[in-house]
Design a protein around this motif. Structure first.
Motif, short mmCIF file in Angstrom:
data_model
loop_
_atom_site.label_atom_id
_atom_site.label_comp_id
_atom_site.label_asym_id
_atom_site.label_seq_id
_atom_site.Cartn_x
_atom_site.Cartn_y
_atom_site.Cartn_z
N THR A 1 0.84 -1.21 0.00
CA THR A 1 0.00 0.00 0.00
C THR A 1 0.87 1.25 0.00
N TRP A 2 1.90 1.25 0.83
CA TRP A 2 2.82 2.38 0.93
C TRP A 2 3.47 2.65 -0.42
N SER A 3 3.91 1.61 -1.10
CA SER A 3 4.61 1.79 -2.37
C SER A 3 3.67 2.25 -3.49
N VAL A 4 2.40 1.94 -3.38
CA VAL A 4 1.43 2.40 -4.37
C VAL A 4 1.04 3.85 -4.11
N LEU A 5 0.81 4.17 -2.84
CA LEU A 5 0.39 5.54 -2.48
C LEU A 5 1.54 6.54 -2.52
N ARG A 6 2.74 6.12 -2.21
CA ARG A 6 3.91 6.99 -2.19
C ARG A 6 5.04 6.37 -2.98
N PRO A 7 4.91 6.27 -4.30
CA PRO A 7 5.93 5.59 -5.11
C PRO A 7 7.33 6.21 -4.99
#
Length: 160
Positions: free
Chosen positions: A104-110
């Motif tokens: 989720t973190w990598s999708v929301l804050r690439p």
């Protein structure tokens, strides 16, 4: 002439049957996949940390953590004793939470993940295996626990 093989003595003891085990049957496949993933994640994290650490230190350390968790899960599932299964259950739960949080973190804050890691984008670089595998592993642990309980109950009934 050879003598016929000796026949086992009749006994009142029930036949010894092997208890269900997380490392047997389908569990062997699961252990093999976890072992392979542990090797892949370890290799990837070592390369990332030694060569490119300055690019993305937190994501690369998360890859190393994933590798450690995969190793613990592999050993726990393969051994199959009560303590090992508990440890494997903990490792699989942490893995699932890690994949969901990091994914989720990598999708929301690439921008926080400039380089791909084992769990970034829910394990897309590994064919989403890191997302699916802990679910399969937890299911298998639950299934073998039920089979073990049934086996123990059957043995107890046969002794009575």
């Amino acid at each position: 002439m050879s003598e016929p093989p000796p026949t086992p003595a009749t006994s009142s003891e029930p036949p010894v049957t092997e208890r269900p085990h997380t490392g047997h049957g389908f569990g062997r496949v699961l252990v093999a996949v976890y072992g392979l993933l542990a090797l892949a994640a370890t290799g990837r994290s070592i390369l990332q940390i030694t060569e490119y650490f300055d690019r993305a230190p937190v994501p690369f350390l998360l890859s190393a953590l994933a590798a450690l968790i995969y190793l613990v899960a592999t050993i726990g599932l393969a051994r199959g004793d009560r303590a090992s299964v508990r440890l494997a259950t903990l490792a699989l739960t942490v893995e699932l939470v890690g994949v969901l949080v990091v994914g989720t973190w990598s999708v929301l804050r690439p921008e926080a993940f400039p380089e791909k890691t084992v769990w970034s984008h829910f394990g897309a670089g590994y064919g989403y295996v890191p997302l699916v595998l802990p679910l399969v592993g937890l299911w298998w642990i639950r299934r073998t626990a039920r089979a073990t309980a049934a086996s123990d109950a059957e043995v107890a009934r046969s002794v009575e």
